[in-house]
Design a protein around this motif. Structure first.
Motif, PDB file in Angstrom:
ATOM      1  N   LEU A  95     -11.455  -3.987  -3.519  1.00 52.71           N
ATOM      2  CA  LEU A  95     -10.242  -4.677  -3.088  1.00 52.71           C
ATOM      3  C   LEU A  95      -8.994  -4.022  -3.671  1.00 52.71           C
ATOM      4  O   LEU A  95      -7.977  -3.865  -2.982  1.00 52.71           O
ATOM      5  CB  LEU A  95     -10.307  -6.153  -3.495  1.00 52.71           C
ATOM      6  CG  LEU A  95     -11.378  -7.000  -2.788  1.00 52.71           C
ATOM      7  CD1 LEU A  95     -11.372  -8.414  -3.353  1.00 52.71           C
ATOM      8  CD2 LEU A  95     -11.139  -7.038  -1.287  1.00 52.71           C
ATOM      9  N   LEU A  96      -9.068  -3.625  -4.938  1.00 52.71           N
ATOM     10  CA  LEU A  96      -7.912  -2.990  -5.577  1.00 52.71           C
ATOM     11  C   LEU A  96      -7.604  -1.633  -4.937  1.00 52.71           C
ATOM     12  O   LEU A  96      -6.448  -1.326  -4.610  1.00 52.71           O
ATOM     13  CB  LEU A  96      -8.162  -2.824  -7.074  1.00 52.71           C
ATOM     14  CG  LEU A  96      -8.163  -4.108  -7.910  1.00 52.71           C
ATOM     15  CD1 LEU A  96      -8.575  -3.808  -9.357  1.00 52.71           C
ATOM     16  CD2 LEU A  96      -6.790  -4.775  -7.873  1.00 52.71           C
ATOM     17  N   ILE A  97      -8.633  -0.807  -4.755  1.00 46.83           N
ATOM     18  CA  ILE A  97      -8.422   0.521  -4.181  1.00 46.83           C
ATOM     19  C   ILE A  97      -7.961   0.422  -2.738  1.00 46.83           C
ATOM     20  O   ILE A  97      -6.986   1.062  -2.328  1.00 46.83           O
ATOM     21  CB  ILE A  97      -9.715   1.355  -4.280  1.00 46.83           C
ATOM     22  CG1 ILE A  97     -10.021   1.675  -5.744  1.00 46.83           C
ATOM     23  CG2 ILE A  97      -9.600   2.641  -3.472  1.00 46.83           C
ATOM     24  CD1 ILE A  97     -11.351   2.371  -5.949  1.00 46.83           C
ATOM     25  N   ALA A  98      -8.646  -0.402  -1.943  1.00 46.55           N
ATOM     26  CA  ALA A  98      -8.298  -0.524  -0.526  1.00 46.55           C
ATOM     27  C   ALA A  98      -6.909  -1.110  -0.353  1.00 46.55           C
ATOM     28  O   ALA A  98      -6.122  -0.636   0.488  1.00 46.55           O
ATOM     29  CB  ALA A  98      -9.328  -1.384   0.193  1.00 46.55           C
ATOM     30  N   GLY A  99      -6.582  -2.157  -1.121  1.00 50.56           N
ATOM     31  CA  GLY A  99      -5.261  -2.755  -1.001  1.00 50.56           C
ATOM     32  C   GLY A  99      -4.151  -1.766  -1.317  1.00 50.56           C
ATOM     33  O   GLY A  99      -3.143  -1.684  -0.607  1.00 50.56           O
ATOM     34  N   THR A 100      -4.348  -0.979  -2.377  1.00 52.53           N
ATOM     35  CA  THR A 100      -3.337   0.004  -2.770  1.00 52.53           C
ATOM     36  C   THR A 100      -3.165   1.089  -1.716  1.00 52.53           C
ATOM     37  O   THR A 100      -2.048   1.409  -1.295  1.00 52.53           O
ATOM     38  CB  THR A 100      -3.724   0.643  -4.112  1.00 52.53           C
ATOM     39  OG1 THR A 100      -3.831  -0.374  -5.115  1.00 52.53           O
ATOM     40  CG2 THR A 100      -2.689   1.667  -4.546  1.00 52.53           C
ATOM     41  N   PHE A 101      -4.269   1.658  -1.258  1.00 47.49           N
ATOM     42  CA  PHE A 101      -4.185   2.777  -0.316  1.00 47.49           C
ATOM     43  C   PHE A 101      -3.821   2.322   1.098  1.00 47.49           C
ATOM     44  O   PHE A 101      -3.167   3.056   1.830  1.00 47.49           O
ATOM     45  CB  PHE A 101      -5.505   3.556  -0.321  1.00 47.49           C
ATOM     46  CG  PHE A 101      -5.631   4.508  -1.470  1.00 47.49           C
ATOM     47  CD1 PHE A 101      -5.265   5.833  -1.340  1.00 47.49           C
ATOM     48  CD2 PHE A 101      -6.098   4.074  -2.704  1.00 47.49           C
ATOM     49  CE1 PHE A 101      -5.366   6.721  -2.401  1.00 47.49           C
ATOM     50  CE2 PHE A 101      -6.201   4.942  -3.774  1.00 47.49           C
ATOM     51  CZ  PHE A 101      -5.830   6.271  -3.625  1.00 47.49           C
ATOM     52  N   GLU A 102      -4.250   1.128   1.494  1.00 46.66           N
ATOM     53  CA  GLU A 102      -3.838   0.605   2.799  1.00 46.66           C
ATOM     54  C   GLU A 102      -2.324   0.408   2.839  1.00 46.66           C
ATOM     55  O   GLU A 102      -1.656   0.814   3.794  1.00 46.66           O
ATOM     56  CB  GLU A 102      -4.536  -0.731   3.071  1.00 46.66           C
ATOM     57  CG  GLU A 102      -5.998  -0.613   3.421  1.00 46.66           C
ATOM     58  CD  GLU A 102      -6.240  -0.272   4.871  1.00 46.66           C
ATOM     59  OE1 GLU A 102      -5.323  -0.448   5.697  1.00 46.66           O
ATOM     60  OE2 GLU A 102      -7.358   0.166   5.183  1.00 46.66           O
ATOM     61  N   ALA A 103      -1.779  -0.230   1.795  1.00 49.98           N
ATOM     62  CA  ALA A 103      -0.333  -0.457   1.750  1.00 49.98           C
ATOM     63  C   ALA A 103       0.431   0.856   1.679  1.00 49.98           C
ATOM     64  O   ALA A 103       1.463   1.031   2.343  1.00 49.98           O
ATOM     65  CB  ALA A 103       0.011  -1.344   0.550  1.00 49.98           C
ATOM     66  N   ALA A 104      -0.081   1.813   0.881  1.00 55.11           N
ATOM     67  CA  ALA A 104       0.593   3.108   0.779  1.00 55.11           C
ATOM     68  C   ALA A 104       0.582   3.837   2.117  1.00 55.11           C
ATOM     69  O   ALA A 104       1.592   4.417   2.537  1.00 55.11           O
ATOM     70  CB  ALA A 104      -0.094   3.961  -0.290  1.00 55.11           C
ATOM     71  N   GLY A 105      -0.547   3.804   2.811  1.00 55.41           N
ATOM     72  CA  GLY A 105      -0.611   4.455   4.112  1.00 55.41           C
ATOM     73  C   GLY A 105       0.318   3.824   5.119  1.00 55.41           C
ATOM     74  O   GLY A 105       0.983   4.521   5.907  1.00 55.41           O
ATOM     75  N   ALA A 106       0.383   2.489   5.115  1.00 56.93           N
ATOM     76  CA  ALA A 106       1.265   1.796   6.058  1.00 56.93           C
ATOM     77  C   ALA A 106       2.731   2.095   5.788  1.00 56.93           C
ATOM     78  O   ALA A 106       3.524   2.313   6.712  1.00 56.93           O
ATOM     79  CB  ALA A 106       1.004   0.289   5.977  1.00 56.93           C
ATOM     80  N   LEU A 107       3.109   2.137   4.508  1.00 59.32           N
ATOM     81  CA  LEU A 107       4.520   2.355   4.161  1.00 59.32           C
ATOM     82  C   LEU A 107       4.948   3.809   4.307  1.00 59.32           C
ATOM     83  O   LEU A 107       6.037   4.097   4.809  1.00 59.32           O
ATOM     84  CB  LEU A 107       4.775   1.885   2.722  1.00 59.32           C
ATOM     85  CG  LEU A 107       4.786   0.380   2.486  1.00 59.32           C
ATOM     86  CD1 LEU A 107       4.905   0.073   1.007  1.00 59.32           C
ATOM     87  CD2 LEU A 107       5.938  -0.272   3.255  1.00 59.32           C
ATOM     88  N   LEU A 108       4.088   4.730   3.866  1.00 58.04           N
ATOM     89  CA  LEU A 108       4.464   6.143   3.858  1.00 58.04           C
ATOM     90  C   LEU A 108       4.281   6.817   5.211  1.00 58.04           C
ATOM     91  O   LEU A 108       5.057   7.707   5.565  1.00 58.04           O
ATOM     92  CB  LEU A 108       3.651   6.891   2.794  1.00 58.04           C
ATOM     93  CG  LEU A 108       3.879   6.462   1.343  1.00 58.04           C
ATOM     94  CD1 LEU A 108       2.940   7.218   0.413  1.00 58.04           C
ATOM     95  CD2 LEU A 108       5.339   6.686   0.940  1.00 58.04           C
ATOM     96  N   ALA A 109       3.256   6.408   5.933  1.00 60.16           N
ATOM     97  CA  ALA A 109       2.936   7.141   7.165  1.00 60.16           C
ATOM     98  C   ALA A 109       2.695   6.234   8.359  1.00 60.16           C
ATOM     99  O   ALA A 109       2.232   6.689   9.395  1.00 60.16           O
ATOM    100  CB  ALA A 109       1.688   8.002   6.932  1.00 60.16           C
TER     101      ALA A 109
END
Length: 499
Positions: A95-109
């Protein structure tokens, strides 16, 4: 007599406290989700300019937030399910890894495919501005409701297909069949078959390759020292090309030559890094498949994180695509503007909603994907993750739209059915009577052919749960028509309430 009565009373009090605690836990997640939706509404009311239709943006913000929660609850399971099912990650770590990378992907790209979801499915001259806004609101709400229902029953579905069905259904309800760009819908529909088939094929091929080169060798450790770094290099190169072509388009869009050079360069880098690490790890393990599988744990975690980043970049459009179209239509007064703007505040609603939906409602689907279809270890889960990236790259090169949900679940089916096939072959080739290996009274007096038939059935139930195959396939098939019918109904209701 007083003591037994007192004990009974204490047990009742303890039971009441436990029930109260469980009820509070069950209400906590919906309560947090409701606070997020209210915050999205307040945020939109402050950001959007005052006007006669500004309230539409506020309502749409709540619906977009609701859809983002459902994307996080349902779709993200496809990336983290195999890692959790193979015990490479705990649920909290996933949950921690997916939440961080999902949000980063949505915001950055995020937002690269907004135009397809929000504009290309409908023919612009068939709808006026106000009708177009109602169509997008109905599509977004209907698709969110359908994905929510799928999550409740434990079925991983494609949120992209739900949104497509919603837009089609609301478009037909508003302006008839002629308002839908059917060639685009037809192209998207190809992914119903292409996605799971390619995902399953690539995953099965990878697993067969690993079996032939590593796990079926007598000296597994020596074979792993040679081939695991090569597989890590393949993963590094594939994910580099995957992110360059699919996950980072909003930041940077390199040409084909640059993508290939990046893939080759990072593949070499991955091999150079993996060689000493794998050799060091191999000194501490035994010559057994269970221990060899541990060498794939770190590559699997990295692959799951990168898949989450790319998923956030691409599938955030399912939540904010129609919403962005609504904001643009309200600001310009046109049904379908040539350029749909994507403000940061709109992107934030999608990113936060996906991460929050994953944390609050994602564990159930993660367990379904990772544990309830077939048994996974680190090697099989690695094949699933890598095949997902390879499938997206291959489909993009062929110009075929694919669903990440269908790819991941198809890949899990692929490794499961390959294991079944291998198990049945081994049973056939075993000279010992098959029923001698199973202390089942029903087979002790059976012929070898009857026992073999029974063993095949047992292997089928043990390796791939047929019930989940059928239920997930049924959910895939009805997603588009169900969300379309629901969107048409929602459009008519919104027309009465708002129009």
């Amino acid at each position: 007599m007083a003591k037994p009565v007192l004990d009974k009373d204490l047990k009742r009090v303890a039971g009441l406290e436990l029930a109260t605690h469980n009820l509070a836990r069950s209400l906590a997640a919906p309560g947090i989700a409701l606070v997020f939706l209210l915050a999205a509404a307040v945020w939109a009311s402050f950001v959007v300019a005052d006007g006669p239709t500004s309230y539409m943006v506020v309502i749409a913000a709540v619906i977009a937030g609701y859809m983002a929660l459902n994307v996080g609850a349902n779709d993200v399971a496809n990336n983290m399910g195999p890692a959790v099912g193979s015990k490479a990650l705990t649920m909290l770590g996933a949950l921690l890894i997916a939440g961080t990378f999902e949000a980063a992907g949505a915001l950055l790209a995020g937002g690269d495919v907004v135009s397809t979801v929000a504009r290309d499915l409908l023919i612009g001259d068939q709808l006026d501005g106000d009708t177009f806004v109602l169509v997008m609101m109905a599509a977004l709400l209907a698709s969110a409701l359908w994905v929510n229902l799928a999550t409740i029953i434990g079925a991983p579905v494609s949120t992209t297909h739900a949104v497509v069905g919603g837009v089609v259904g609301a478009g037909i309800a508003s302006a008839g069949i002629g308002s839908v760009a059917w060639p685009v819908v037809g192209t998207i529909s190809l992914s119903w078959v292409v996605s799971p088939a390619l995902g399953g094929l690539f995953a099965a091929m990878l697993l067969a390759f690993i079996r032939a080169t590593i796990t079926k060798r007598i000296d597994k450790i020596s074979a792993a020292r040679v081939w695991v770094p090569i597989l890590v290099a393949l993963m590094t190169g594939v994910f580099t090309m995957y992110l360059a072509t699919k996950g980072l388009k909003r930041i940077w869009s390199p040409g084909l030559t640059m993508v290939l050079l990046l893939g080759l360069g990072f593949a070499v880098l991955g091999w150079l890094v993996a060689m000493p690490l794998i050799r060091h790890q191999s000194l501490k393990i035994e010559n057994r498949t269970k221990h060899i599988a541990k060498l794939f744990r770190l590559p699997l975690i990295v692959a799951a994180a990168l898949l989450s980043f790319a998923h956030g970049a691409n599938d955030v459009a399912n939540a904010i695509g129609p919403f962005a179209a609504i904001v643009t239509a309200v600001q310009t007064g046109h049904a379908q503007s040539a350029d749909i703007t994507l403000p940061l505040w709109v992107l934030l609603i999608g990113a936060i909603g996906i991460a929050l939906g994953l944390a609050l409602f994602g564990p159930r689907l993660i367990r379904t994907v990772g544990e309830q279809i077939t048994k996974l270890n680190e090697i099989r889960a690695y094949c699933v993750a890598l095949s997902a990236a390879i499938t997206v790259l291959a489909a993009s090169a062929l110009g075929l739209p694919v669903s990440s949900t269908h790819i991941a679940v198809g890949a899990i089916f692929g490794v499961g059915f390959l294991r079944e096939y291998v198990a049945i072959r081994e049973m056939k080739g075993n000279a010992v009577p098959v029923h001698a290996r199973f202390l089942d009274p029903a087979t002790l007096n059976a012929t070898p052919e009857e026992a073999l038939s029974k063993d095949r059935q047992q292997a089928g139930r043990r390796l791939v749960r047929r019930q989940h195959v059928l239920s997930i396939a049924a959910a895939w098939v009805i997603t588009v028509p169900a969300s379309a019918a629901l969107a048409a109904l929602v459009f008519l209701v919104l027309g009465l309430l708002i129009g």
